[in-house]
Design an enzyme around this catalytic site. Structure first.
Site, PDB file in Angstrom:
ATOM      1  CB  SER A 117      -0.953  -0.033   1.192  1.00  0.00           C
ATOM      2  OG  SER A 117      -1.854   1.016   1.119  1.00  0.00           O
ATOM      3  CG  HIS A 118       0.267   3.666   3.326  1.00  0.00           C
ATOM      4  ND1 HIS A 118      -0.601   2.617   3.482  1.00  0.00           N
ATOM      5  CD2 HIS A 118       0.816   3.879   4.531  1.00  0.00           C
ATOM      6  CE1 HIS A 118      -0.583   2.221   4.737  1.00  0.00           C
ATOM      7  NE2 HIS A 118       0.273   2.970   5.401  1.00  0.00           N
ATOM      8  CG  ASP A 281      -2.424   4.254  -1.472  1.00  0.00           C
ATOM      9  OD1 ASP A 281      -3.230   4.199  -2.431  1.00  0.00           O
ATOM     10  OD2 ASP A 281      -2.342   3.364  -0.607  1.00  0.00           O
ATOM     11  CG  ASP A 283      -2.720  -0.268  -2.540  1.00  0.00           C
ATOM     12  OD1 ASP A 283      -2.603   0.875  -2.045  1.00  0.00           O
ATOM     13  OD2 ASP A 283      -3.409  -1.162  -2.025  1.00  0.00           O
ATOM     14  CG  ASP A 285      -5.977   1.144  -1.065  1.00  0.00           C
ATOM     15  OD1 ASP A 285      -5.054   1.961  -0.926  1.00  0.00           O
ATOM     16  OD2 ASP A 285      -6.035   0.060  -0.453  1.00  0.00           O
ATOM     17  NE  ARG A 286      -3.697   4.180   3.101  1.00  0.00           N
ATOM     18  CZ  ARG A 286      -3.249   4.313   4.335  1.00  0.00           C
ATOM     19  NH1 ARG A 286      -2.762   5.474   4.724  1.00  0.00           N
ATOM     20  NH2 ARG A 286      -3.271   3.318   5.176  1.00  0.00           N
ATOM     21  CE  LYS A 380      -7.555   2.467   2.054  1.00  0.00           C
ATOM     22  NZ  LYS A 380      -7.224   1.203   2.712  1.00  0.00           N
TER      23      LYS A 380
HETATM   24  C1  G16 Z   1      -5.173  -0.433   5.369  1.00  0.00           C
HETATM   25  C2  G16 Z   1      -6.578  -0.929   5.553  1.00  0.00           C
HETATM   26  C3  G16 Z   1      -7.443   0.180   6.061  1.00  0.00           C
HETATM   27  C4  G16 Z   1      -6.869   0.778   7.330  1.00  0.00           C
HETATM   28  C5  G16 Z   1      -5.439   1.216   7.074  1.00  0.00           C
HETATM   29  C6  G16 Z   1      -4.748   1.647   8.341  1.00  0.00           C
HETATM   30  O1  G16 Z   1      -5.130   0.516   4.348  1.00  0.00           O
HETATM   31  O2  G16 Z   1      -7.106  -1.408   4.335  1.00  0.00           O
HETATM   32  O3  G16 Z   1      -8.720  -0.343   6.295  1.00  0.00           O
HETATM   33  O4  G16 Z   1      -7.628   1.870   7.749  1.00  0.00           O
HETATM   34  O5  G16 Z   1      -4.690   0.147   6.553  1.00  0.00           O
HETATM   35  O6  G16 Z   1      -4.676   0.566   9.203  1.00  0.00           O
HETATM   36  P1  G16 Z   1      -3.786   0.598  10.508  1.00  0.00           P
HETATM   37  O7  G16 Z   1      -4.324   1.774  11.287  1.00  0.00           O
HETATM   38  O8  G16 Z   1      -4.038  -0.726  11.172  1.00  0.00           O
HETATM   39  O9  G16 Z   1      -2.366   0.824  10.099  1.00  0.00           O
HETATM   40  P2  G16 Z   1      -4.032   0.443   3.214  1.00  0.00           P
HETATM   41  O10 G16 Z   1      -4.263   1.637   2.369  1.00  0.00           O
HETATM   42  O11 G16 Z   1      -2.722   0.448   3.963  1.00  0.00           O
HETATM   43  O12 G16 Z   1      -4.287  -0.859   2.522  1.00  0.00           O
END
Ligand code: G16
Length: 547
Positions: A117-118, A281, A283, A285-286, A380
């Site tokens: 992800s990010h 971000d 991937d 989704d953000r 997302k």
């Molecule tokens: C992921 C999850 C999200 C979550 C985020 C932060 O996002 O898909 O649902 O809100 O992580 O999670 P945490 O607070 O446990 O670090 P992404 O964009 O990283 O896939």
């Protein structure tokens, strides 16, 4: 089709650290590169599933370092385990929402998404893998726990001896009896967006001189944004910045927050600002949305999207309900209340929205962690959120700032901020949470300055659809009048622990909507330190990231 290849069984030993977190398994890339590490996890996924023989698996990722090697390994193991077809984004590219869209469009059995992800990418950075089920969404806890159980007992995995597949050319080929189809990573997603939003109105908006900067952060959304924003919608060439996906994201940290997108924030606050600045971000989704002179918090963005979704053709008959993760501000609750639709509060993690979306209980979901989406996929979706904003701007013929201001005037403002203490010692972070939990029964009724604790608990969620229970999802301290402090440990970090402190205050009075956020929250921020002894437990006197 060619004849099935002989299955090769490779002996292995379990790794003890393969429990998926908030969103799949995320580790340092070098951890994934150890012999058998990725193969063990992939076999544990397949061993947790039933009934996929002959069915289709979607595979793609955000293009980060090790993506291509991981895909070759997965192709051979999926063939050996009996999948009938593997659908792969060209060059191994599929954004997370696009992977979800392809799984749904092609009625695949499931999909594997390769991304952290990010988090940054590269040999010394992070890699990740997650499994998505046939609705296109992240596997629920029942499956992720089964994967973990298999990973602890694994003795062997299945693969085949085969040459690497050319994943850079569209078309079909075979690994033994398993078809491998290389698809355009953008096409299905682009058609889906065109079916949801008023592309003609957004095109007219751009034609009238509306300006935008979208930063793809050298990550996966570049090709999607170029095709849709600069292609279909006629945004000026150069609207998309850093539009080429790079294995190390150009040494950038592809997290569209105010730290890593400070350049966009500074641009949006300057005289040279375009009408809207946005980013997505690693991937895809953000999302980040900043209007000229107006940052939109993710929580406000969710509320404003919920209130205005009916302006987009795909949502013109209204929304069934709204869901948000517990730490996300209550701004969307007020919209749901006004619309007389359901409002659901779930634990952090997009996987918790899947059942609600499948059951038709909600249409729009969102999280404070820069995520918003709808029932069009089960992830997302960064570009979706940005296109929704463009659709709303085109329909309302107002600026981002005017829309945000009008929203606050109507519903009140939820001042909101998240303070992250990244990569602190796990022991200290666990001790902080344990001490808070021990304090919970004594807090209700206590007065701290002007703040009175109404209730305090450790959030637990009973899924209304499948009856599953998720406990210990974040410590909440709720104050009279709608203010809150929430503490939880991140489930997505790859070293040490990350403490997240979420702080919120509700302000109904429009005359008080112009305060600087940290100033508006100052008493709660001080109390958050006092109640949890953050500096004592973490050794830090200030957060590393404030969003
Ligand atoms: C992921 C999850 C999200 C979550 C985020 C932060 O996002 O898909 O649902 O809100 O992580 O999670 P945490 O607070 O446990 O670090 P992404 O964009 O990283 O896939």
């Amino acid at each position: 089709m060619t004849a099935p290849l002989p299955i090769k069984t490779v002996a292995t030993k379990p790794f003890n650290d393969q429990r998926p977190g908030t969103s799949g398994l995320r580790k340092k890339t070098r951890v994934f590169q150890q012999p058998h590490y990725l193969a063990n996890f992939v076999q544990s996924i397949f061993s947790s599933l039933e009934g996929f023989a002959g069915k289709a698996l979607v595979v793609g990722g955000d293009g980060r370092f090790f993506n291509r090697e991981a895909i070759q390994l997965i192709l051979k193991m999926a063939a050996a385990n009996g999948f009938g077809e593997i659908i792969v984004g060209r060059s191994g590219i599929l954004s997370t929402p696009a992977a979800s869209a392809v799984i749904r469009h092609d009625k695949a059995f499931g999909g594997i998404v390769l991304s952290a992800s990010h988090n940054p990418g590269g040999p010394d950075a992070d890699f990740g893998i997650k499994y998505n089920i046939s609705n296109g969404g992240p596997a629920p806890e029942k499956i992720t726990e089964a994967i973990f159980a298999h990973s602890k007992a694994i003795e062997s995995y299945k693969t085949v001896e085969a040459a690497d597949i050319d994943i850079d050319s569209l078309g079909e080929t075979f690994i033994g009896a398993t078809k491998v189809r290389i698809i355009d990573p953008v096409a299905i997603y682009r058609d889906l967006m065109a079916s949801l939003f008023d592309f003609a109105a957004i095109r007219a908006l751009f034609a009238s001189g509306f300006t935008m900067k979208f930063d793809a952060m050298s990550a996966v959304t570049g090709p999607y944004a170029k095709a849709i924003l600069e292609g279909d919608l006629g945004a000026a060439p150069g609207t998309v910045l850093n539009g080429e996906p790079l294995p190390d994201f150009g040494h950038h940290h592809p997290d569209p927050n105010l730290v890593h997108c400070k350049h966009l924030y500074d641009l949006a606050m300057s005289d040279a600002s375009p009408d809207i600045c946005a980013a997505s971000d690693g991937d895809g989704d953000r999302n980040l949305v900043i209007g000229r002179g107006q940052f939109v918090t993710p929580s406000d963005s969710l509320a404003i999207i919920a209130a205005n979704a009916h302006l987009a053709p795909g949502y013109k008959s209204g929304i069934a309900g709204v869901a948000r993760s517990m730490p996300t501000s209550a701004a969307a609750d007020r919209v749901a209340h006004k619309l007389h639709v359901g409002m659901y509060e779930t634990p952090t993690g997009w996987k918790f929205f899947g059942n609600l979306l499948d059951a038709g209980k909600v249409t729009i979901c969102g999280e404070e962690s820069a995520g918003a989406g709808s029932n069009h996929v089960r992830e997302k979706d960064g570009l979706w959120a940005i296109l929704m904003w463009l659709n709303v701007l085109a329909a309302r013929k107002q600026s981002v700032k005017e829309i945000v201001r009008a929203h606050w005037a109507e519903y009140g403002r939820n001042y909101y901020s998240r303070h992250d203490y990244e990569e602190v010692a796990t022991e200290g972070a666990n001790a902080l949470v344990a001490a808070l939990r021990a304090k919970l029964p004594t807090l209700a009724g206590q007065q701290f300055g002007a703040l009175t604790v109404e209730s305090a608990d450790d959030f637990a969620y009973l899924d209304p659809i499948d009856g599953s229970m998720s406990r210990q999802q974040g410590v909440r301290i709720l104050f009279a009048g709608g203010s809150r402090i929430v503490y939880r440990l991140s489930g997505t970090g790859t070293s040490g622990a990350t403490l997240r402190v979420y702080i919120e205050r509700y302000e109904p009075d429009a005359a008080r909507h112009d305060l600087e956020t940290q100033a508006a929250l100052a008493d709660l921020i001080a109390l958050a330190e006092q109640l949890a002894d953050i500096s004592k437990h973490t050794g830090r006197d200030k957060p590393s990231v404030i969003t």
